[in-house]
Design a protein around this motif. Structure first.
Motif, mmCIF file in Angstrom:
data_model
loop_
_atom_site.group_PDB
_atom_site.id
_atom_site.type_symbol
_atom_site.label_atom_id
_atom_site.label_comp_id
_atom_site.label_asym_id
_atom_site.label_seq_id
_atom_site.Cartn_x
_atom_site.Cartn_y
_atom_site.Cartn_z
ATOM 1 N N HIS A 107 0.833 -1.204 0.000
ATOM 2 C CA HIS A 107 0.000 0.000 0.000
ATOM 3 C C HIS A 107 0.871 1.259 0.000
ATOM 4 C CE1 HIS A 107 -4.022 -1.604 0.281
ATOM 5 N NE2 HIS A 107 -3.783 -2.267 1.390
ATOM 6 N N ALA A 108 1.898 1.271 0.833
ATOM 7 C CA ALA A 108 2.766 2.448 0.937
ATOM 8 C C ALA A 108 3.494 2.711 -0.376
ATOM 9 C CB ALA A 108 3.772 2.271 2.073
ATOM 10 N N ARG A 109 4.024 1.662 -0.976
ATOM 11 C CA ARG A 109 4.755 1.832 -2.234
ATOM 12 C C ARG A 109 3.832 2.286 -3.360
ATOM 13 N NH1 ARG A 109 8.475 -3.633 -1.518
ATOM 14 N NH2 ARG A 109 10.058 -2.680 -0.189
ATOM 15 N N ALA A 110 2.636 1.716 -3.401
ATOM 16 C CA ALA A 110 1.680 2.124 -4.434
ATOM 17 C C ALA A 110 1.273 3.579 -4.247
ATOM 18 C CB ALA A 110 0.448 1.217 -4.390
ATOM 19 N N ALA A 111 1.063 3.985 -2.996
ATOM 20 C CA ALA A 111 0.680 5.371 -2.719
ATOM 21 C C ALA A 111 1.774 6.338 -3.162
ATOM 22 C CB ALA A 111 0.383 5.550 -1.233
#
Length: 215
Positions: free
Chosen positions: A81-85
């Motif tokens: 989630h963090a990387r995609a954000a």
């Protein structure tokens, strides 16, 4: 022994079915652990996953093994989630906001007590996944600070600890009763972390290393 074309075609399908069943069990277990606690009957988890009891026991040696894989799944998903954000959001603070609300939806606040009480906090696989998640959160917050959008006096440790506290169920309340207002409270938190700061915080910014020393 000669393997027929039909048998060759069947094998990947069986492996895919097994993989989907395992994923369903982990997701059902995550929801059940949050709602009912870590002692929820494994039969209930099987029912939620839509599989037979034997499928649960075939995939996971025992409850501790299942908890281990639930924790790993949540940490890997949160890192994703963090990387995609960071890759997809228009600015660095929007990435922090997206990750924050995703953390609430994944019930990340349930991980720590689940692992400490019923798992193995010193397990190398869990440690590696946890460090990977923390490093990604540090990058997420640092990017927003470097862009001048996130308060410089709020450390990544402040951020992660506060998100965990806000998304944790209130004492004496039903686990799921926070759903009605947790995203509202997280947005209040995010507004308070946005730069420029409107107040001076006591003490100093909390780092991830501070959190490690306190556990």
């Amino acid at each position: 022994m000669t393997v027929t074309a039909a048998e060759k075609a069947t094998a990947p399908r069986l492996r895919a079915d097994a993989s989907r069943n395992r994923a369903r069990i982990i997701e059902a277990a995550r929801e059940a652990f949050v709602e009912q606690g870590p002692d929820v009957p494994l039969d209930e988890i099987a029912r939620r996953a839509g599989v037979g009891n034997a499928t649960v026991y075939r995939n996971f040696a025992d409850r501790r093994d299942l908890i281990h894989h639930v924790a790993l799944s949540v940490m890997h998903k949160m890192t994703g989630h963090a990387r995609a954000a960071m890759a997809e959001e228009p600015d660095a603070f929007a990435a922090v906001t997206r990750f924050t609300h995703a953390a609430a939806d994944e019930r990340i606040s349930a991980l720590c007590p689940l692992i400490s009480q019923h798992g193995d906090p010193g397990d190398p696989e869990l440690e590696q996944a946890g460090e990977q998640l923390k490093d990604t959160v540090v990058e997420l917050v640092t990017r927003a600070q470097q862009a001048g959008l996130f308060r410089a006096d709020v450390g990544p440790g402040d951020y992660l600890a506060t998100v965990a506290q806000i998304t944790r169920p209130l004492p004496g309340s039903d686990c799921m009763s926070v759903d009605g207002f947790v995203h509202r409270h997280l947005q209040i938190l995010l507004d308070g972390m946005r730069a420029p700061a409107r107040s001076e915080l006591p003490g100093r910014a909390v780092t991830m290393e501070d959190l490690r020393r306190s556990t």
